[in-house]
Design an enzyme around this catalytic site. Structure first.
Site, PDB file in Angstrom:
ATOM      1  N   CYS A 131      13.956  33.301  59.433  1.00 23.73           N
ATOM      2  CA  CYS A 131      15.406  34.304  58.658  1.00 23.73           C
ATOM      3  C   CYS A 131      15.538  35.914  59.345  1.00 23.73           C
ATOM      4  O   CYS A 131      16.413  36.448  58.960  1.00 23.73           O
ATOM      5  CB  CYS A 131      15.462  34.056  57.185  1.00 23.73           C
ATOM      6  SG  CYS A 131      15.069  32.534  56.844  1.00 23.73           S
TER       7      CYS A 131
HETATM    8  C1  BEZ Z   1      11.707  30.926  58.498  1.00 24.90           C
HETATM    9  O1  BEZ Z   1      12.797  31.113  58.550  1.00 24.90           O
HETATM   10  O2  BEZ Z   1      11.164  30.629  58.729  1.00 24.90           O
HETATM   11  C2  BEZ Z   1      11.836  29.218  57.267  1.00 24.90           C
HETATM   12  C3  BEZ Z   1      12.098  29.339  56.149  1.00 24.90           C
HETATM   13  C4  BEZ Z   1      12.541  28.281  55.582  1.00 24.90           C
HETATM   14  C5  BEZ Z   1      11.745  27.169  55.510  1.00 24.90           C
HETATM   15  C6  BEZ Z   1      11.686  26.827  57.453  1.00 24.90           C
HETATM   16  C7  BEZ Z   1      11.238  28.330  58.022  1.00 24.90           C
END
Ligand code: BEZ
Length: 208
Positions: free
Chosen positions: A45
């Protein structure tokens, strides 16, 4: 709620990292790139938020307003935006919806229970100035989106609207376009002097 292409994007009033907004009023005459992500303070994210900020001039040039969403609070968003700007060398200049009660995520079908009961998947809604949903994409939590494709598909939608053409696989601005099936070949020959008729249903032009 299941939303389809051509539906009016449901309106909402919600707190964001830039104050309260009402979607339809906020979008005004602009297109909207509305995208959800699972959570603040997560790695994939963080890169997506940074990439959205890096494409700020591209979105502006296309009259598109980005609008993020995650099921976190304004306070969390504001803290995390600091991390994004620090690590991605960006300045986040678009609002992120604070949807801690999942109201908007449920409205837009961004919660996919096999991925998470409380966090949104990576949904994309491209919404036009008439508030119509023109494109949707859904990515899982562990794979980031391709922002070159997001810009490309906005170019394709806007070109299709303006020029009345269809766009082939991997189309990029300036490349050949397709004459839609509802235009006769006679009409197409008049309109596009360079028309190539490969098949009665496959007619291409660069002159659009
Ligand atoms: C991420 O943004 O890395 C992420 C967020 C939630 C679950 C898996 C990855």
């Amino acid at each position: 709620m299941s939303l389809h292409l051509g539906d009016t994007a449901p309106d909402f009033t919600v707190p964001t990292s830039e104050g309260e907004i009402s979607l339809h009023e906020w979008s005004g005459d602009s297109w909207v790139f509305f995208f959800s992500h699972p959570a603040d303070f997560t790695p994939v994210c963080t890169t997506e938020m940074g990439m959205t900020a890096k494409h700020s001039a591209d979105f502006k040039a296309r009259n598109v307003k980005p609008l993020g969403l995650s099921t976190d609070t304004v306070e969390e968003h504001l803290k995390w935006i600091g991390d994004v700007n620090e690590t991605q060398h960006t300045t986040i200049d678009f609002p992120i919806v604070a949807d801690a009660d999942l109201k908007i995520a449920k409205m837009y079908d961004m919660i996919h229970p096999d991925e998470s009961a409380t966090a949104a998947v990576r949904s994309v809604f491209i919404i036009d100035p008439d508030n119509k949903i023109r494109l949707t994409m859904t990515y899982p939590m562990n794979v980031g989106r391709n922002f070159d494709e997001i810009i490309r598909v906005i170019d394709a939608l806007q070109t299709a609207d303006k020029k009345g053409v269809a766009l082939p696989a991997n189309w990029e601005p300036g490349a050949e376009a397709i004459v839609p099936l509802n235009v006769s070949t006679e009409e197409a020959k008049e309109k596009y002097p360079d028309l190539k008729v490969l098949k009665p249903y496959l007619r291409i032009t660069k002159d659009y």
